[in-house]
Design an enzyme around this catalytic site. Sequence first.
Site, PDB file in Angstrom:
ATOM      1  CB  SER A  29      -0.985   0.001   1.172  1.00  0.00           C
ATOM      2  OG  SER A  29      -0.337   0.250   2.383  1.00  0.00           O
ATOM      3  CG  ASN A  30       3.713   2.734   2.881  1.00  0.00           C
ATOM      4  OD1 ASN A  30       3.520   3.928   3.107  1.00  0.00           O
ATOM      5  ND2 ASN A  30       3.565   1.796   3.802  1.00  0.00           N
ATOM      6  CG  HIS A  63       9.527   1.391  11.874  1.00  0.00           C
ATOM      7  ND1 HIS A  63       9.716   0.029  11.737  1.00  0.00           N
ATOM      8  CD2 HIS A  63       9.231   1.602  13.174  1.00  0.00           C
ATOM      9  CE1 HIS A  63       9.541  -0.550  12.908  1.00  0.00           C
ATOM     10  NE2 HIS A  63       9.246   0.376  13.799  1.00  0.00           N
ATOM     11  CG  ASP A  95      13.286  -0.454  11.930  1.00  0.00           C
ATOM     12  OD1 ASP A  95      13.279  -0.475  10.684  1.00  0.00           O
ATOM     13  OD2 ASP A  95      12.713  -1.320  12.617  1.00  0.00           O
ATOM     14  NE  ARG A 132      17.032 -11.142   1.403  1.00  0.00           N
ATOM     15  CZ  ARG A 132      17.440 -12.371   1.690  1.00  0.00           C
ATOM     16  NH1 ARG A 132      16.594 -13.252   2.160  1.00  0.00           N
ATOM     17  NH2 ARG A 132      18.692 -12.731   1.485  1.00  0.00           N
TER      18      ARG A 132
HETATM   19  C1  GRF Z   1       4.018  -0.585   6.687  1.00  0.00           C
HETATM   20  O1  GRF Z   1       3.364  -0.464   7.923  1.00  0.00           O
HETATM   21  C2  GRF Z   1       5.434  -0.081   6.786  1.00  0.00           C
HETATM   22  O2  GRF Z   1       5.593   0.972   7.687  1.00  0.00           O
HETATM   23  C3  GRF Z   1       6.183  -1.294   7.274  1.00  0.00           C
HETATM   24  O3  GRF Z   1       5.581  -2.372   6.621  1.00  0.00           O
HETATM   25  C4  GRF Z   1       4.219  -2.039   6.298  1.00  0.00           C
HETATM   26  C5  GRF Z   1       4.072  -2.247   4.834  1.00  0.00           C
HETATM   27  O4  GRF Z   1       2.751  -2.056   4.400  1.00  0.00           O
HETATM   28  N1  GRF Z   1       7.595  -1.157   7.012  1.00  0.00           N
HETATM   29  P1  GRF Z   1       2.445  -1.986   2.852  1.00  0.00           P
HETATM   30  O5  GRF Z   1       3.008  -3.266   2.224  1.00  0.00           O
HETATM   31  O6  GRF Z   1       3.123  -0.756   2.302  1.00  0.00           O
HETATM   32  O7  GRF Z   1       0.975  -1.920   2.754  1.00  0.00           O
END
Ligand code: GRF
Length: 203
Positions: free
Chosen positions: A14-15, A112, A148, A94
């Site tokens: 989704s990001n 994160h 992180d 990973r």
């Molecule tokens: C998000 O919460 C991001 O912060 C974390 O993993 C999740 C990924 O979500 N690193 P998506 O695959 O982008 O929906």
Amino acid sequence: MKKRLAILLSGRGSNFVAIADSIRAGKLDAEIALVIANQSDAPGLAIARERGLNAVALLAKGFAREEREEYDRRLADEIEKNKTDLICLAGYMRLLSPEFVRRYPGKILNIHPSLLPAFPGLEVQQQALDHGVKFSGCTVHFVDEGLDSGPIIRQAVVPVLDGDTAELLAARIIQEEHRIYSEAIALVLSGNYRIDGRRVYES
Ligand code: GRF
């Protein structure tokens, strides 16, 4: 010439979709040159293909832990073949080898779902609930060799509500993730920042 992004993901994506939508909406001046997933069934990979993007599954299966560097060299080959300017980790589950991270100083970003340095690692929302914090949020940071732990570019805060479960909190946080990731990418691509120690200043 447009700046070229490599997006690395392992799951839902989704990001990645939010970044692609920001580009489409003209809010982020860049192009996605490459989407790489380490799992062939990552939904984000399928979405990248549907959108006609250059989407590659680079399967980690078969690479033992000690072969992390070999896997990461293939990753770097793919990234360099596509001449990308910035590597964006978007739910990439990973660990990157120190060798890979050192190869791209200031060129790898991660998002994160907590207010770092609180709650690094996994099951982040549950960590926040268990700790009893009243606010959580998300962080976009440069990737260094730690977990992180690199310099922070953007953060957004969300309240933790009494009835929250990890899922409810995650749903509130992800909306902010979608907003700040594109903003952070735009800042880094613009070059209008400087890093002094751990602090990232906009200039
Ligand atoms: C998000 O919460 C991001 O912060 C974390 O993993 C999740 C990924 O979500 N690193 P998506 O695959 O982008 O929906």
